[in-house]
Write an enzyme that holds these catalytic residues in place. Structure first.
Site, short mmCIF file in Angstrom:
data_model
loop_
_atom_site.label_atom_id
_atom_site.label_comp_id
_atom_site.label_asym_id
_atom_site.label_seq_id
_atom_site.Cartn_x
_atom_site.Cartn_y
_atom_site.Cartn_z
N PRO A 201 -3.24 -8.03 -5.93
CA PRO A 201 -2.06 -7.32 -5.41
C PRO A 201 -2.26 -6.92 -3.95
CG PRO A 201 -2.71 -6.47 -7.56
CD PRO A 201 -3.80 -7.38 -7.12
N ILE A 202 -1.22 -7.11 -3.15
CA ILE A 202 -1.30 -6.77 -1.73
C ILE A 202 -1.61 -5.29 -1.54
CG2 ILE A 202 0.06 -6.52 0.38
CD1 ILE A 202 -0.83 -9.33 -0.03
N CYS A 203 -1.03 -4.43 -2.37
CA CYS A 203 -1.25 -2.99 -2.22
C CYS A 203 -2.72 -2.64 -2.43
CB CYS A 203 -0.36 -2.20 -3.18
SG CYS A 203 -0.59 -2.63 -4.92
N THR A 204 -3.38 -3.37 -3.33
CA THR A 204 -4.80 -3.10 -3.59
C THR A 204 -5.66 -3.52 -2.42
OG1 THR A 204 -4.50 -3.35 -5.98
CG2 THR A 204 -6.73 -3.58 -5.12
N ASN A 207 -4.90 -1.14 0.66
CA ASN A 207 -5.13 0.31 0.64
C ASN A 207 -6.35 0.76 -0.16
OD1 ASN A 207 -2.65 0.79 2.10
ND2 ASN A 207 -1.58 0.33 0.19
#
Length: 421
Positions: A201-204, A207
């Protein structure tokens, strides 16, 4: 120095007389041995783990005219399984070193190496071969050579059909298959059987990275495009891999993550699965056996797909993979897709990316020769970006054909638009 007559006694036993499973066209004796050793010309694509095994097996099976293509140079990490290479060969082209080694060990065999990409060669080059064997670790390269050989077929010229034998390994699993372009199912027909590449996941990765792989993905997916928007990341360029490694190592250190290495960086970016030498040996042997059967008609060749797995024990399974009627390579027709009136151009791109039989990454669209949405270059992407929010019904009518291109697509795909409500 010519080879010893005794070297091929094991092969001659198969060629000097017919057997119970021999093809009706088989002509035992001097003629088939003469063809195998003086006329048959075979191309091997890839000189890595599979390619080394394939080259050695071909030379010891009586094939005397072999060409080998590979774009890579030898790395220290190759030496544990690619047995044609030695430590002194590190940094040299794989194709050239492999050819030199086999020539020394099997005198009389003529091997012509080429250090470069298969895309460097044209159809005339591929037309000279009787057979092509692939020992590649790249889906893109397989798709390209498959499409090229299919497009070469001329119904009025039987010699234009070049059998393709494809071998592949993934850890303890492997496959060997025989493809007769336009006759049997082709490589493109079976893309939906491939394992999907692991994604995060891009968010993982942006961030809260927790794994070394997250840091490597951050460097390749987010940082590279941000800092080098006009330069495409080249997974085969050592300088690019080194840059990714440096960035990923620094990010991992800031989050207290360990395990980022140069090798892991290359493996994540190229989706490399560790190779098992025994799997390479089994699959290479199967590929060369099929080449021998096709070249000599001494036995029926594979119809058309063999799988092997060694996770718990050695198990093989053979089946006929069926030709797909809507295959964009050997089916020869455009693909019809149905849409709702409210579906947008972005919806079309999303659906294309979800199709396992296409394996697209960044599709670009055109209609009637005009850009609808292009992923690159940057100026055209910015100019066509507003079209993503438009309804498909605004930019085309039912029956129009949208042209799809993609970096992983070795051909142009036509999508015929249909509205169902």
């Amino acid at each position: 120095m010519l080879h010893s007559p005794a070297r091929y006694q094991h092969v001659d036993r198969l060629l000097d007389r017919p057997g119970p499973a021999t093809d009706a066209a088989f002509q035992a004796g001097a003629s088939v041995k003469h063809f195998l050793r003086t006329q048959c010309k075979i191309l091997v694509i890839g000189a890595g783990g599979l390619g080394c095994e394939i080259l050695a097996n071909l030379a010891l099976s009586g094939f005397h005219h072999i060409h080998i293509i590979d774009m890579d140079t030898i790395d220290v990490s190759n030496l544990n399984r690619q047995f044609l290479f030695r430590e002194a060969d590190v940094g040299r082209p794989k194709a050239e070193v492999a050819a030199e080694f086999v020539r020394r060990r099997v005198p009389g065999v003529d091997i012509t190496p080429y250090h470069g990409k298969i895309q460097d060669k044209d159809e005339q080059y591929y037309m000279q071969f009787n057979l092509v064997i692939c020992g590649l670790d790249s889906v893109e390269a397989r798709r390209w050579i498959n499409a090229t050989l299919v497009n070469m077929v001329d119904e009025e010229d039987p010699e234009s059909l070049k059998p393709l034998i494809d071998g592949g390994t993934e850890g303890f699993k492997g496959q060997a298959r025989v493809i007769l372009p336009t006759v049997t199912s082709c490589y493109e027909c079976s893309l939906d059987m491939l394992s999907r590449q692991t994604t995060y996941p891009i968010c993982t990765i942006a961030n809260t990275p927790r794994l070394p792989e997250h840091c490597i993905e951050w460097a390749s997916v987010l940082e590279w495009p941000r800092l080098f928007p006009d330069t495409k990341l080249d997974n085969d360029n050592p300088d690019h891999i080194q840059w990714l490694y440096d960035q990923a190592a620094a990010r991992a250190d800031s989050f207290g993550i360990t395990g980022v290495t140069w090798g892991l960086t290359q493996g994540v970016v190229k989706n490399i699965i560790p190779a098992i030498a025994s799997t390479n040996a089994i699959v290479a042997a199967a590929c060369v056996l099929e080449a021998f059967k096709i070249a000599t008609t001494a036995a029926p060749f594979l119809n058309n797909y063999m799988m092997v797995t060694g996770n718990d024990s050695v198990y093989t399974y053979t089946f006929e993979h069926e030709k797909r009627p809507d295959c964009p390579v050997c089916g020869g027709e455009s693909r019809t897709m149905s849409f709702k009136q409210h579906d947008t151009v972005q919806d079309l791109i999303d659906r294309l990316g979800e199709m396992p039989d296409l394996q697209l990454t960044r599709p670009s669209l055109a209609i009637q020769g005009r850009p609808l949405y292009f992923q690159a270059p940057k100026q055209i992407e910015e100019a066509t970006r507003p079209n993503l929010g438009k309804r498909i019904a605004e930019v085309c009518t039912e029956g129009d054909e949208v042209t799809v291109t993609d970096a992983r697509l070795p051909f142009t795909l036509g999508v015929v638009v249909k509205f169902d409500g």
